[in-house]
Motif scaffolding. Structure first.
Motif, mmCIF file in Angstrom:
data_model
loop_
_atom_site.group_PDB
_atom_site.id
_atom_site.type_symbol
_atom_site.label_atom_id
_atom_site.label_comp_id
_atom_site.label_asym_id
_atom_site.label_seq_id
_atom_site.Cartn_x
_atom_site.Cartn_y
_atom_site.Cartn_z
ATOM 1 N N TRP A 347 16.089 -10.721 -25.147
ATOM 2 C CA TRP A 347 16.730 -11.198 -23.914
ATOM 3 C C TRP A 347 15.702 -11.684 -22.877
ATOM 4 C CZ3 TRP A 347 18.905 -7.888 -27.223
ATOM 5 C CH2 TRP A 347 20.274 -7.999 -27.457
ATOM 6 N N ARG A 355 16.807 -14.306 -20.522
ATOM 7 C CA ARG A 355 17.425 -15.445 -21.209
ATOM 8 C C ARG A 355 18.601 -14.927 -22.025
ATOM 9 N NH1 ARG A 355 13.444 -16.525 -26.434
ATOM 10 N NH2 ARG A 355 13.813 -14.470 -27.312
ATOM 11 N N GLU A 356 19.540 -15.788 -22.326
ATOM 12 C CA GLU A 356 20.699 -15.390 -23.140
ATOM 13 C C GLU A 356 20.447 -15.855 -24.572
ATOM 14 O OE1 GLU A 356 23.531 -12.974 -23.222
ATOM 15 O OE2 GLU A 356 22.768 -13.492 -21.241
#
Ligand code: ADP
Ligand code: MG
Length: 416
Positions: A347, A355-356
């Motif tokens: 992540w 971040r996704e």
């Protein structure tokens, strides 16, 4: 079954049942992490109510349980409430205070019990158990020396240089490689011990490892034992990264030997519940290497998460059944599987910014099973979830695992 194995008569706690006052059959767990969450899921699927004792308001297990008792693990009022709500209680983390289990056991069946959890919590006692069982398990642990006093330090420096280079490990509270210091020379030993605060330790010889593996065993109150086949584990920086669970993952003779040894160890502990035994394959110059027992965890284990998607009963199903006194069927693996651990790094981008992950791309791959534990904050090294890949054949599973690992930026791709 072994003659010195206690057998306890336990009236089964029937799934979905209720007592005369209408209280539904409820199973309890001490600890609210991901192992507790998956226990709760398995118990609820069978129709039980669940109760979790865990101080954290946002714990993975507390959020999905019928009851969440939000107190410290040793809080007398919290423990009393857990015992009042539940017909039987288990634990999901190794360092649960043994006293808490003892208190609960005064009024309720508790499995595993405080005494066996105490052995698994202490590397000195754990190694004593392995040594006492070597005749029946056929597998010894790495050469080691206990270090609790200055005299023992001196004796090791003088007489046990065969243990060097070695690893100094705290007897208690170590996990995921924490509480360990590498030691090259006798001179370094004193400094390493000071670094660990002069806590009780074992110095273990560093062995040339060819592979690591683990075996999950479940034992019921009646002494019945069932087990899963040995799985091969790959660690990165001391934390499990990948589990390979399929035929051919290990030399068959070693896999069988490990499974037999784990069954012997669980029987001689008189253990009730799910136990994980970890082994090393040591390079001894022979074709496949030889087996050494490393440690055991008194609960389901990260290396057994693949059983949720690749077996007809999972390690958590067996934990529920063992605790409730229900029959324990021999588990059957129906698909080859690879499990990839998802740590906080997934992540975080290269500069530590959130971040996704590209879940749609991962879930588009065939046979991917995503498990996220509901933790709110991703931190490096924190276990956030896992991804299991199943499929009709090993080659296909490996291909998908490589693709998923690349999409998620996972380490250890070379081992897939
Ligand atoms: P933890 O409780 O952190 O899992 P372990 O004793 O299993 O502690 O050690 C973590 C990892 O360190 C092991 O999985 C293995 O990779 C490595 N290791 C531990 N002991 C030895 C040893 N005696 N020789 C070589 N490697 C070791
Ligand atoms: Mg370990």
């Amino acid at each position: 079954m072994n003659a010195d194995t206690p057998v306890i008569s336990m009236t089964p706690i029937l799934p979905g049942s209720a007592d005369a006052a209408g209280q539904r059959a409820t199973l309890g767990v001490l600890g609210g992490g991901q192992l507790g969450r998956m226990f709760v899921h398995a118990a609820q699927r069978l129709g039980y109510f669940t109760a979790v004792l865990e101080p954290d308001a946002h714990s993975p297990a507390g959020r999905v349980s019928h009851y969440h008792i939000q107190t410290a693990y040793d809080d007398p009022a919290g423990l009393a409430q857990l015992a009042q709500l539940c017909q039987a209680i288990t634990t999901e983390f190794e360092n649960v205070p043994a006293q808490a289990l003892q208190t609960l056991a005064l009024t309720r069946p508790v499995a595993p019990g405080a005494a066996v959890v105490g052995i698994a919590q202490n590397r000195i006692e754990e190694k004593a158990h392995f040594t006492a069982c070597v005749n029946v398990s056929g597998v010894s642990c790495a050469p080691f020396a206990v270090m609790e006093t200055l005299a023992q330090l001196q004796a090791v420096q003088d007489e046990r240089t065969d243990l060097l280079p070695g690893i100094l490990k705290t007897a208690r509270l170590g996990y995921d490689g924490k509480g360990q210091v590498s030691v090259q020379t006798a001179g370094e030993l004193a400094a390493a011990w000071a670094e660990l605060g002069h806590a009780a330790c074992v110095l273990e010889k560093r062995l040339p490892l060819r592979a690591e593996l683990s075996v999950l065993v479940a034992r019921g109150w009646d002494g019945q034992v069932v087990s899963f086949a040995a799985q091969r584990n790959v660690h990165v920086e001391g934390i499990l990264a990948v589990t390979h669970a399929y035929e051919g993952n290990l030399p068959p003779a070693l896999a069988t030997q490990a499974r037999d040894a784990a069954v012997a160890l669980v029987q001689h502990l008189g253990y009730v519940g799910v136990l994980c035994v970890e082994f090393f394959v040591v390079d001894d110059g022979s074709a496949h290497g030889s087996l050494v027992v490393n440690e055991m965890a008194p609960r389901p284990h990260n290396s057994g998460h693949y059983t949720l998607d690749a077996c007809d009963v999972s390690q958590f199903d067996l934990q529920v059944r063992a605790l409730a006194g229900l029959p324990l069927p021999e588990p059957r693996q129906h698909s080859p599987a690879i499990m990839l651990n998802l740590l906080g790094e997934v992540w975080l981008d290269g500069s530590g910014q959130p971040r996704e992950p590209d879940w749609p791309a991962v879930l588009r791959l065939p046979g991917t099973h995503l498990h996220l534990y509901g933790k709110l904050e991703a931190r490096a090294g924190r276990k956030m979830g896992h991804l299991t890949i199943t499929g009709p054949d090993v080659a296909g599973v490996k291909t998908v695992a490589r693709r998923a690992a690349a999409l998620l930026g996972l380490p250890g791709l070379d081992v897939l």
